[in-house]
Design a protein around this motif. Structure first.
Motif, mmCIF file in Angstrom:
data_model
loop_
_atom_site.group_PDB
_atom_site.id
_atom_site.type_symbol
_atom_site.label_atom_id
_atom_site.label_comp_id
_atom_site.label_asym_id
_atom_site.label_seq_id
_atom_site.Cartn_x
_atom_site.Cartn_y
_atom_site.Cartn_z
ATOM 1 N N SER A 255 30.451 -56.838 11.467
ATOM 2 C CA SER A 255 29.774 -56.838 12.766
ATOM 3 C C SER A 255 28.462 -56.069 12.701
ATOM 4 O O SER A 255 27.428 -56.530 13.204
ATOM 5 C CB SER A 255 30.705 -56.233 13.822
ATOM 6 O OG SER A 255 30.065 -56.218 15.092
ATOM 7 N N TYR A 256 28.483 -54.888 12.076
ATOM 8 C CA TYR A 256 27.251 -54.108 11.939
ATOM 9 C C TYR A 256 26.200 -54.876 11.130
ATOM 10 O O TYR A 256 25.012 -54.910 11.487
ATOM 11 C CB TYR A 256 27.544 -52.773 11.243
ATOM 12 C CG TYR A 256 28.233 -51.746 12.100
ATOM 13 C CD1 TYR A 256 27.967 -51.640 13.458
ATOM 14 C CD2 TYR A 256 29.157 -50.859 11.542
ATOM 15 C CE1 TYR A 256 28.602 -50.697 14.238
ATOM 16 C CE2 TYR A 256 29.797 -49.907 12.320
ATOM 17 C CZ TYR A 256 29.514 -49.821 13.667
ATOM 18 O OH TYR A 256 30.143 -48.884 14.446
ATOM 19 N N THR B 51 24.675 -57.850 13.137
ATOM 20 C CA THR B 51 23.744 -57.367 14.172
ATOM 21 C C THR B 51 22.442 -56.884 13.547
ATOM 22 O O THR B 51 21.349 -57.104 14.096
ATOM 23 C CB THR B 51 24.392 -56.233 14.986
ATOM 24 O OG1 THR B 51 25.587 -56.722 15.593
ATOM 25 C CG2 THR B 51 23.449 -55.728 16.067
ATOM 26 N N LEU B 52 22.540 -56.225 12.396
ATOM 27 C CA LEU B 52 21.344 -55.773 11.688
ATOM 28 C C LEU B 52 20.469 -56.969 11.297
ATOM 29 O O LEU B 52 19.246 -56.967 11.539
ATOM 30 C CB LEU B 52 21.761 -54.992 10.445
ATOM 31 C CG LEU B 52 20.654 -54.554 9.493
ATOM 32 C CD1 LEU B 52 19.717 -53.572 10.166
ATOM 33 C CD2 LEU B 52 21.252 -53.930 8.224
ATOM 34 N N TYR C 54 17.999 -51.069 16.928
ATOM 35 C CA TYR C 54 19.086 -51.510 16.056
ATOM 36 C C TYR C 54 19.172 -50.734 14.747
ATOM 37 O O TYR C 54 20.062 -50.980 13.928
ATOM 38 C CB TYR C 54 18.932 -53.002 15.728
ATOM 39 C CG TYR C 54 17.773 -53.324 14.803
ATOM 40 C CD1 TYR C 54 17.925 -53.328 13.417
ATOM 41 C CD2 TYR C 54 16.516 -53.638 15.315
ATOM 42 C CE1 TYR C 54 16.869 -53.614 12.571
ATOM 43 C CE2 TYR C 54 15.449 -53.927 14.483
ATOM 44 C CZ TYR C 54 15.621 -53.917 13.115
ATOM 45 O OH TYR C 54 14.576 -54.193 12.281
ATOM 46 N N ASN D 144 22.366 -49.544 12.859
ATOM 47 C CA ASN D 144 23.250 -50.501 12.200
ATOM 48 C C ASN D 144 23.064 -50.499 10.684
ATOM 49 O O ASN D 144 24.006 -50.768 9.939
ATOM 50 C CB ASN D 144 23.010 -51.914 12.752
ATOM 51 C CG ASN D 144 23.591 -52.108 14.125
ATOM 52 O OD1 ASN D 144 24.789 -52.300 14.296
ATOM 53 N ND2 ASN D 144 22.733 -52.036 15.129
ATOM 54 N N THR E 282 26.261 -49.553 8.517
ATOM 55 C CA THR E 282 26.755 -50.534 7.544
ATOM 56 C C THR E 282 26.976 -49.888 6.184
ATOM 57 O O THR E 282 28.029 -50.079 5.546
ATOM 58 C CB THR E 282 25.762 -51.701 7.414
ATOM 59 O OG1 THR E 282 25.603 -52.348 8.687
ATOM 60 C CG2 THR E 282 26.260 -52.719 6.396
ATOM 61 N N THR F 2 30.114 -61.827 16.571
ATOM 62 C CA THR F 2 30.359 -60.375 16.585
ATOM 63 C C THR F 2 31.196 -59.947 17.785
ATOM 64 O O THR F 2 31.798 -58.869 17.751
ATOM 65 C CB THR F 2 29.033 -59.600 16.601
ATOM 66 O OG1 THR F 2 28.265 -59.947 17.756
ATOM 67 C CG2 THR F 2 28.228 -59.863 15.348
ATOM 68 N N SER G 274 34.128 -57.615 17.015
ATOM 69 C CA SER G 274 34.263 -56.276 17.596
ATOM 70 C C SER G 274 35.665 -56.067 18.138
ATOM 71 O O SER G 274 36.256 -54.994 17.983
ATOM 72 C CB SER G 274 33.228 -56.076 18.711
ATOM 73 O OG SER G 274 31.913 -56.103 18.193
ATOM 74 N N GLN H 178 30.473 -42.906 18.798
ATOM 75 C CA GLN H 178 30.379 -44.340 19.063
ATOM 76 C C GLN H 178 30.429 -44.638 20.552
ATOM 77 O O GLN H 178 29.737 -45.546 21.029
ATOM 78 C CB GLN H 178 31.497 -45.076 18.327
ATOM 79 C CG GLN H 178 31.261 -45.178 16.829
ATOM 80 C CD GLN H 178 32.393 -45.866 16.105
ATOM 81 O OE1 GLN H 178 33.566 -45.618 16.367
ATOM 82 N NE2 GLN H 178 32.066 -46.740 15.172
ATOM 83 N N ARG I 198 23.084 -47.620 23.963
ATOM 84 C CA ARG I 198 22.596 -48.917 23.515
ATOM 85 C C ARG I 198 22.576 -49.952 24.647
ATOM 86 O O ARG I 198 21.732 -50.846 24.665
ATOM 87 C CB ARG I 198 23.457 -49.424 22.356
ATOM 88 C CG ARG I 198 22.969 -48.933 21.014
ATOM 89 C CD ARG I 198 21.627 -49.532 20.691
ATOM 90 N NE ARG I 198 20.999 -48.910 19.522
ATOM 91 C CZ ARG I 198 19.806 -48.395 19.517
ATOM 92 N NH1 ARG I 198 19.092 -48.367 20.638
ATOM 93 N NH2 ARG I 198 19.267 -47.891 18.440
#
Length: 300
Positions: A87-88, A91-92, A105, A108, A112, A169, A173, A201, A208
């Motif tokens: 997922s990370y 998104t990156l 971002y 990420n 990662t 994602t 997640s 987190q 975020r």
């Protein structure tokens, strides 16, 4: 105050302009116009974003140290970390392909890399059944090969495919947190899970949501952070519910270990029977009466 803010050193001004732009720097910093809501929100978003990027660079370090110091990944779900890492990484790649500001971002990238290390440690200390028969070097090589293959795919695939991955994602997640939540619930313990990482987190997801709405406005990314926030709150609640339970169980087991050790070295006492004979009679003969004989039991 404006006489000071309008004459800040050039390197401070250049840094501020590079972060919030010339217009908002002049309005918020030089003129102290906090009534400029648009620039104020943008400046707060930039500040939060940079803070999250910096925090993300060390967010998983406590978790890494816990595993290394304990030489165990007890309580950590391999499935959860693999899915979270995917997922990370997605998104990156999606944010980079769409030219989003790095401050929205950047964490990420660091998360990662840190998750990759944690995943390798889990495979090393608590390998799944499919890899348990292999040597540690073989497990590490296979894991690295799988990660590199996925990284290459994110680089070479077209942007339209990466956009589909970004949609994925959302379930990623969900499925990345559910195994960890179930494992915590089943064990009634969070094992080597880091409280710092979970709390960070939760705060990062909240920030975020604000930065994404202010600077990006992408509903897919916002939905991912909203879902991650809910699941991280559940993990935080489990940390609170099971806090200190591991230490209590270890103390109880330690006490039981002491008792068991005593029992292991315990042997039934030897019983000796001592017969006490009364002195001889004046005639040189012992008394024939059995009632004068005394029995005593001595326990060593």
């Amino acid at each position: 105050m404006t006489a000071i803010t309008q004459n800040l050193p050039w390197f401070v001004k250049d840094l501020g302009v590079s972060i919030v732009g010339q217009k908002c720097y002049t309005s918020i910093v030089e003129n102290l116009d906090f009534g400029d809501i648009e620039c104020l929100k943008y400046s707060i978003s930039k500040g939060l974003g940079l803070g999250i990027v910096v925090g993300g660079s060390i967010m998983k370090v406590p978790q890494l140290l816990l595993i290394v110091n304990a030489r165990s990944a007890r309580g950590l779900s391999l499935t959860a970390y693999v899915l979270e890492t995917l997922s990370y990484a997605i998104t990156l790649a999606y944010s980079y392909r769409n030219d989003f500001p790095f401050s929205t971002y950047g964490e990420n990238l660091f998360l990662t890399l840190q998750n990759v290390l944690i995943t390798l440690l889990i495979v090393h200390y608590n390998p799944p059944k499919a890899l348990a028969a292999r040597s540690p070097v073989q497990r590490a090589v296979l894991s690295v090969q799988a990660m590199l293959a996925f990284a290459v795919a994110l680089v070479v695939l077209p942007s339209s495919t990466i956009a589909l991955f970004q949609l994925a994602t959302l379930p990623l997640s969900l499925f990345s947190k559910v195994p960890q939540i179930r494992q915590n619930q089943r064990a009634q313990s969070t094992g080597q899970l880091s409280a710092f990482a979970v709390i960070s987190q939760v705060g990062g997801c909240l920030a975020r949501l604000f930065t994404t709405a202010t600077e990006v406005g992408d509903p897919i990314v916002s939905a991912g952070f909203a879902l991650a926030l809910v699941l991280n709150v559940v993990l935080g609640a489990q940390m609170w519910l099971y806090w200190g339970k591991d230490e209590k169980e270890e103390a109880e087991m330690s006490q039981l270990g002491v008792v068991d050790e005593k029992k292991a070295h315990w042997a039934p006492p030897t019983h000796q029977v001592e017969v006490v004979v009364p002195p001889a009679s004046p005639g040189g003969r012992a008394s024939p009466r059995p009632s004068t004989r005394r029995w005593a039991r001595k326990v060593d």
